[in-house]
Design a protein around this motif. Structure first.
Motif, mmCIF file in Angstrom:
data_model
loop_
_atom_site.group_PDB
_atom_site.id
_atom_site.type_symbol
_atom_site.label_atom_id
_atom_site.label_comp_id
_atom_site.label_asym_id
_atom_site.label_seq_id
_atom_site.Cartn_x
_atom_site.Cartn_y
_atom_site.Cartn_z
ATOM 1 N N ASN A 243 0.829 -1.206 0.000
ATOM 2 C CA ASN A 243 0.000 0.000 0.000
ATOM 3 C C ASN A 243 0.864 1.257 0.000
ATOM 4 O OD1 ASN A 243 -2.595 1.063 -0.171
ATOM 5 N ND2 ASN A 243 -2.755 1.385 2.026
ATOM 6 N N ALA A 244 2.040 1.197 0.628
ATOM 7 C CA ALA A 244 2.958 2.331 0.573
ATOM 8 C C ALA A 244 3.416 2.587 -0.857
ATOM 9 C CB ALA A 244 4.161 2.065 1.478
ATOM 10 N N VAL A 245 3.673 1.513 -1.598
ATOM 11 C CA VAL A 245 4.047 1.669 -3.007
ATOM 12 C C VAL A 245 2.882 2.255 -3.795
ATOM 13 C CG1 VAL A 245 4.758 0.451 -5.100
ATOM 14 C CG2 VAL A 245 5.723 -0.197 -2.881
ATOM 15 N N LEU A 246 1.687 1.755 -3.559
ATOM 16 C CA LEU A 246 0.500 2.277 -4.240
ATOM 17 C C LEU A 246 0.321 3.769 -3.975
ATOM 18 C CD1 LEU A 246 -2.158 1.917 -5.809
ATOM 19 C CD2 LEU A 246 -3.209 1.131 -3.664
ATOM 20 N N ARG A 247 0.542 4.198 -2.740
ATOM 21 C CA ARG A 247 0.390 5.605 -2.389
ATOM 22 C C ARG A 247 1.439 6.487 -3.064
ATOM 23 N NH1 ARG A 247 -0.599 4.444 4.074
ATOM 24 N NH2 ARG A 247 -2.834 3.958 3.903
ATOM 25 N N THR A 248 2.550 5.883 -3.437
ATOM 26 C CA THR A 248 3.641 6.645 -4.037
ATOM 27 C C THR A 248 3.526 6.728 -5.554
ATOM 28 O OG1 THR A 248 5.042 5.874 -2.215
ATOM 29 C CG2 THR A 248 6.161 6.882 -4.073
ATOM 30 N N LEU A 249 2.869 5.766 -6.192
ATOM 31 C CA LEU A 249 2.819 5.723 -7.648
ATOM 32 C C LEU A 249 2.430 7.051 -8.301
ATOM 33 C CD1 LEU A 249 1.343 2.327 -8.905
ATOM 34 C CD2 LEU A 249 3.718 2.999 -8.603
ATOM 35 N N PRO A 250 1.400 7.772 -7.827
ATOM 36 C CA PRO A 250 1.028 9.010 -8.513
ATOM 37 C C PRO A 250 2.130 10.063 -8.543
ATOM 38 C CG PRO A 250 -0.742 8.292 -7.061
ATOM 39 C CD PRO A 250 0.452 7.454 -6.738
#
Length: 338
Positions: A243-250
């Motif tokens: 989820n940390a990676v997902l939050r960073t993608l944008p």
């Protein structure tokens, strides 16, 4: 929503190190960000009064980082890395630093039992969605420095290229033979586990990596609800790391998304293989709403319960699946606050 209490918390925590009592990670900044985001900012000072008693002073810098490749993953250079990124954040926009360093750091996603990427993910979400302040920029620098010093790849990591949906891929992961010891000894067993790489490859890739990560985080939270008794603290990270990676993608260029999602899957898979219980248990009764779930976590007070609730509420917002809220109750039931 005000984040003044969070900025104050970051200022207060800046004098503390990213680790204490050996390799234990300082969860203060991550838990404080989650408390603020979910409307519990007024509780942060008292929560920190208790939590900070466990922390240690930040390490000082001994010498400048000149060749980052040789210093990457050297825990003896922790203070040097913290100083390096403090200097970087003063000289360049935070988004440019992130875009430059993310592809260097993400292959070492296992750093600090994945707490490096998790801490960065909390800081990036805040900066992008709520704006920057000196305290928030300093927190991102701390997260990046911690990640760099503890940089560690997942053994035997391979990219997904199969056909399985996330739930099936997580359920099919093999387990390490020796379920004792810390994360370093557990991860070291992975390359010797029969079927480890094949199981990673079996998950289906995607042309929509945000959707891929949402499915992965959802699968990890669902698995937590039924299998967290294997290790309720460590299995939190099987969900919070991707989820940390997902939050960073944008905040990243699109050409970094596929490698980021692949690393997130390997990290989550490794934690499941190292800690998940073999047999599932009946689900706990789910709180009736997201607000009730986070209230439960905040009242419980443990940093892992708070972080799990933060991610589980994301999953509930995507899916409406009560298993996500049941996972919060499971964490509260199984984890004792220190």
């Amino acid at each position: 929503m005000t984040y003044d209490a969070l900025d104050d918390a970051y200022d207060r925590l800046r004098s503390t190190g990213p680790e204490f009592n050996g390799w234990l990670s300082n969860h203060g900044p991550m838990a404080a960000e989650a408390l603020a985001r979910h409307g519990h900012g007024e509780e942060i000072p008292a929560w920190l009064d208790d939590y900070c008693q466990r922390l240690e002073a930040a390490p000082g810098s001994r010498r400048r980082i000149r060749d980052w490749r040789t210093a990457l993953g050297d825990p003896r250079r922790l203070g040097d890395w913290l100083g390096f990124f403090e200097d970087q954040i003063e000289d360049q926009p935070w988004a440019e630093i992130l875009r430059s360093w993310w592809p260097r750091l993400v292959p070492g996603i296992a750093a600090g039992a994945t707490h490096g990427v998790i801490r960065v993910g909390h800081a990036v979400r805040l900066l992008r969605e709520e704006g920057q302040s000196a305290a928030r920029l300093a927190e991102l620098a701390q997260g990046l420095g911690y990640w760099a010093s503890r940089w560690q790849p997942v053994p035997g990591a391979v990219i997904p290229e199969g056909t399985l949906a996330a739930d099936a891929a997580v359920a099919a992961l093999p387990q390490i033979p020796n379920q004792n010891g810390g994360i370093q000894s557990r991860l070291a067993q992975l390359e010797e586990v029969q079927g480890w790489q094949t199981a990673q490859q079996a998950m289906a890739p995607s042309t929509d990596w945000e959707h891929f990560l949402r499915d992965l985080v959802t699968a990890a939270v669902r698995r937590y609800a039924s299998h967290a008794h294997g290790n309720p603290v460590m299995l939190v990270h099987a969900a919070t790391a991707p989820n940390a990676v997902l939050r960073t993608l944008p905040s990243l260029p699109n050409d970094q998304w596929a490698a980021s999602a692949g690393a997130a899957w390997s990290a989550s898979a490794a934690i499941h293989a190292a800690y998940v219980a073999h047999d599932g248990k009946s689900l706990a009764t789910a709180p009736t709403s997201s607000a009730d779930a986070f209230d439960l976590a905040a009242h419980h007070g443990d940093e892992h319960v708070i972080k799990l609730a933060d991610t589980a509420i994301d999953v509930y917002s995507w899916t409406g699946d009560d298993r996500a809220l049941a996972a919060v109750q499971t964490a509260a039931d199984l984890i004792e606050r220190e």
